[in-house]
Motif scaffolding. Structure first.
Motif, PDB file in Angstrom:
ATOM      1  N   LEU A 194       0.849  -1.187   0.000  1.00  0.00           N
ATOM      2  CA  LEU A 194       0.000   0.000   0.000  1.00  0.00           C
ATOM      3  C   LEU A 194       0.888   1.243   0.000  1.00  0.00           C
ATOM      4  CD1 LEU A 194      -2.649  -1.052   2.686  1.00  0.00           C
ATOM      5  CD2 LEU A 194      -2.919  -1.057   0.205  1.00  0.00           C
ATOM      6  N   GLY A 198       1.816  -7.012  -3.987  1.00  0.00           N
ATOM      7  CA  GLY A 198       0.912  -6.095  -3.303  1.00  0.00           C
ATOM      8  C   GLY A 198       0.006  -5.302  -4.222  1.00  0.00           C
ATOM      9  N   ARG A 199      -0.915  -4.589  -3.606  1.00  0.00           N
ATOM     10  CA  ARG A 199      -1.995  -3.928  -4.330  1.00  0.00           C
ATOM     11  C   ARG A 199      -1.523  -2.851  -5.285  1.00  0.00           C
ATOM     12  NH1 ARG A 199      -6.395  -0.455  -1.124  1.00  0.00           N
ATOM     13  NH2 ARG A 199      -4.875   1.201  -1.578  1.00  0.00           N
ATOM     14  N   ASP A 200      -0.534  -2.048  -4.883  1.00  0.00           N
ATOM     15  CA  ASP A 200      -0.123  -0.902  -5.688  1.00  0.00           C
ATOM     16  C   ASP A 200       1.131  -1.175  -6.513  1.00  0.00           C
ATOM     17  OD1 ASP A 200      -2.242   0.522  -4.637  1.00  0.00           O
ATOM     18  OD2 ASP A 200      -1.046   1.434  -3.041  1.00  0.00           O
ATOM     19  N   ARG A 201       1.414  -2.444  -6.793  1.00  0.00           N
ATOM     20  CA  ARG A 201       2.650  -2.786  -7.516  1.00  0.00           C
ATOM     21  C   ARG A 201       2.680  -2.214  -8.924  1.00  0.00           C
ATOM     22  NH1 ARG A 201      -0.821  -6.947  -7.562  1.00  0.00           N
ATOM     23  NH2 ARG A 201      -1.110  -8.110  -9.523  1.00  0.00           N
ATOM     24  N   THR A 224      -1.982 -12.918  -3.805  1.00  0.00           N
ATOM     25  CA  THR A 224      -2.022 -12.248  -2.498  1.00  0.00           C
ATOM     26  C   THR A 224      -2.333 -13.238  -1.377  1.00  0.00           C
ATOM     27  OG1 THR A 224      -4.372 -11.720  -2.794  1.00  0.00           O
ATOM     28  CG2 THR A 224      -2.756 -10.063  -3.493  1.00  0.00           C
ATOM     29  N   ASP A 245      -2.449  -4.726   2.965  1.00  0.00           N
ATOM     30  CA  ASP A 245      -3.194  -5.345   1.868  1.00  0.00           C
ATOM     31  C   ASP A 245      -3.018  -6.860   1.859  1.00  0.00           C
ATOM     32  OD1 ASP A 245      -0.506  -4.891   1.260  1.00  0.00           O
ATOM     33  OD2 ASP A 245      -0.868  -4.956  -0.897  1.00  0.00           O
ATOM     34  N   MET A 246      -1.892  -7.350   2.421  1.00  0.00           N
ATOM     35  CA  MET A 246      -1.601  -8.780   2.401  1.00  0.00           C
ATOM     36  C   MET A 246      -1.268  -9.350   3.781  1.00  0.00           C
ATOM     37  SD  MET A 246       0.791  -9.044  -1.031  1.00  0.00           S
ATOM     38  CE  MET A 246       1.158 -10.783  -0.761  1.00  0.00           C
TER      39      MET A 246
END
Length: 481
Positions: free
Chosen positions: A379, A403-406, A428, A460-461
């Motif tokens: 994140l 992760g979410r924003d990779r 994830t 996020d994970m």
């Protein structure tokens, strides 16, 4: 409303106090107040099994505990003081109502300061956006190497109230303060203080970067003997110039370069003190060497060296000898997930810096090693990653993203490091870190470093950055099995 106790012999008995939050700090505050015969109510919107157990203990001792919908919108009319847990923001409706009613609001650090006994140990205080836990635990190691009864307290280690009220008094306290804790403090007067660095963080809590910056600078207020700033971060010196310190307090700088007068720095791989020596113009004291900071063959990153210099400056302000500084730094081992060496698999070194949860923290890690396979992502909290990726580009052997924003990191890598191989791990689930580590190991060559420095939060994970680091360590151990 009666006046508040402000000295060690103040009478707490009968004071009506509301404690907001039932985490570690809230529990410690309620316990300390109850033991001094205050009338204590604890309120917590959150509730879990651990809090229920704490509530049972406190209720047995006569404390009123209110959870969830039972929490009133404002403190009861007879409330004389509110003590808040550090993470509760100033915009919280209950705290706003307290302030509007003219009720003082303190954090647990302020409460500890006000409760300290007459012979209380001096506080050596450290804050900063990054590195404060490393610096304060380094300081603890140095103080203990000097034969002092000392502990790291505050935002890490021993709860600050427990440290201040310990029946066997400490000689000195190494105190880490977060910006939240500083916000809720108003009368601290540390023996010595240090601001390591300032970079944008916790903007949502403070409302603006200017307010966050100002709050960090308050660590210098009322400092008695030495105020330590980072000569390579102009903001820290600027904030020191704005602070109202005790008359005679010295400004002490630290730098990973050559130190000027009244500074600590590095000369030919030696940590040198030109501040606390009889003739600062012509002499310096040797405190340690860069080799003393090397762990498991891993060379220390520049920000790790800076943390060591800051810790040494505070210790020297307290008249700790150069020999004790060296012994403490030699004995020190990094806290988990803070540039922590996990050892080698073959000829590849694995470093866990899961605590690098923002771009400024990650910058120090990714630029510290010549050839790295960088594991990043999570994140990003709206952070701009272009400067970080641009600085990292020449150090990269490869990158593994999670992760979410990779995707934002991938885009920046495409702009600034288009020839660097990138592996994108979309999974994830709980096994994702195993995939990440295997991919990173496959990209690495002998002599390389595989570095987990995510530049992002973990939620996020993972539950927190510690859980992320633990998963990384477990996956590395599988490689070596």
């Amino acid at each position: 409303m009666s006046s508040q106790p402000t000295t060690s012999d103040a009478r707490w008995a009968g004071q009506h106090v509301v404690v907001v939050g039932l985490g570690l700090s809230g529990f410690a505050a309620a316990d300390a107040l109850m033991q001094r015969d205050a009338v204590v109510t604890v309120v917590s919107r959150d509730r879990n099994e651990t809090m229920d157990k704490r509530a049972q203990i406190l209720e047995t001792l006569g404390v009123t505990v209110l959870f969830g919908d039972d929490v009133p919108g404002a403190p009861p009319a007879d409330t004389q003081l509110v003590v808040t847990s550090p993470g509760v923001p100033p915009t919280n409706a209950f705290l706003v109502a307290a302030a509007d009613a003219g009720i003082p609001v303190w954090g647990e650090v302020e409460l500890a300061w006000r409760m300290r006994p007459e012979d209380a140990p001096p506080w050596l205080v450290i804050t900063g956006t990054n590195g404060k836990t490393t610096a304060v635990t380094m300081l603890e190691s140095i103080l203990q190497a000097a034969g002092l009864r000392a502990t790291a307290a505050g935002n890490v280690g021993t709860p600050i109230l427990d440290a201040v009220l310990d029946p066997e008094p400490y000689d000195v306290l190494a105190v880490e303060l977060s910006s939240f804790q500083i916000h809720w403090s108003s009368s601290l007067s540390p023996y010595a203080s240090c601001l390591l660095n300032v970079a944008p963080d916790h903007i949502d809590w403070h409302g603006s970067y200017d307010e966050y910056r100002r709050t960090k600078g308050r660590v210098f207020e009322r400092t008695q003997v030495a105020a330590v700033y980072n000569a390579q971060d102009p903001t820290t010196e600027e904030l020191l110039r704005e602070a109202d310190v005790v008359e005679g307090c010295r400004a002490i700088g630290f730098t990973t370069g050559t130190p000027d007068i009244s500074m600590l720095g590095v000369v030919d791989d030696v940590l040198a003190d030109r501040a606390f020596v009889p003739d600062r113009r012509t002499t310096a004291a040797e405190l340690a060497t860069i080799e003393d900071l090397t762990i498991d063959g891993a060379p220390p990153a520049p920000h790790y060296i800076a943390d060591a210099l800051a810790a040494a400056a505070l210790a020297r302000a307290y008249d700790v000898s150069p020999a004790a500084v060296q012994a403490g730094l030699r004995a020190y081992r990094p806290q988990p997930h803070r540039v922590q060496s996990l050892g080698r698999v073959g000829d590849v070194l694995f470093i866990d810096d899961s605590k690098a949860t923002n771009t400024d923290a990650a910058m120090g890690s990714v630029t510290a090693y010549d050839n790295i396979v960088w594991i990043a992502g999570g994140l990003l909290k709206g952070a701009d990653v272009d400067d970080l990726v641009r600085a990292a580009a020449s150090h990269l052997r490869g990158v593994v993203l999670l992760g979410r924003d990779r995707a934002r990191l991938a885009e920046a890598l495409d702009r600034h490091a288009p020839d660097v191989p990138v592996v994108d791990i979309a999974s994830t689930d709980t096994g994702a870190m195993t995939q990440v580590v295997r991919a990173a190991h496959s990209l690495a060559r002998p002599g390389d470093v595989v570095l987990l420095a995510p530049a992002a939060a973990s939620m996020d994970m993972f539950d927190n950055y510690g859980a992320r680091g633990d998963a990384f360590a477990a996956a590395v151990s599988e490689l070596d099995s």
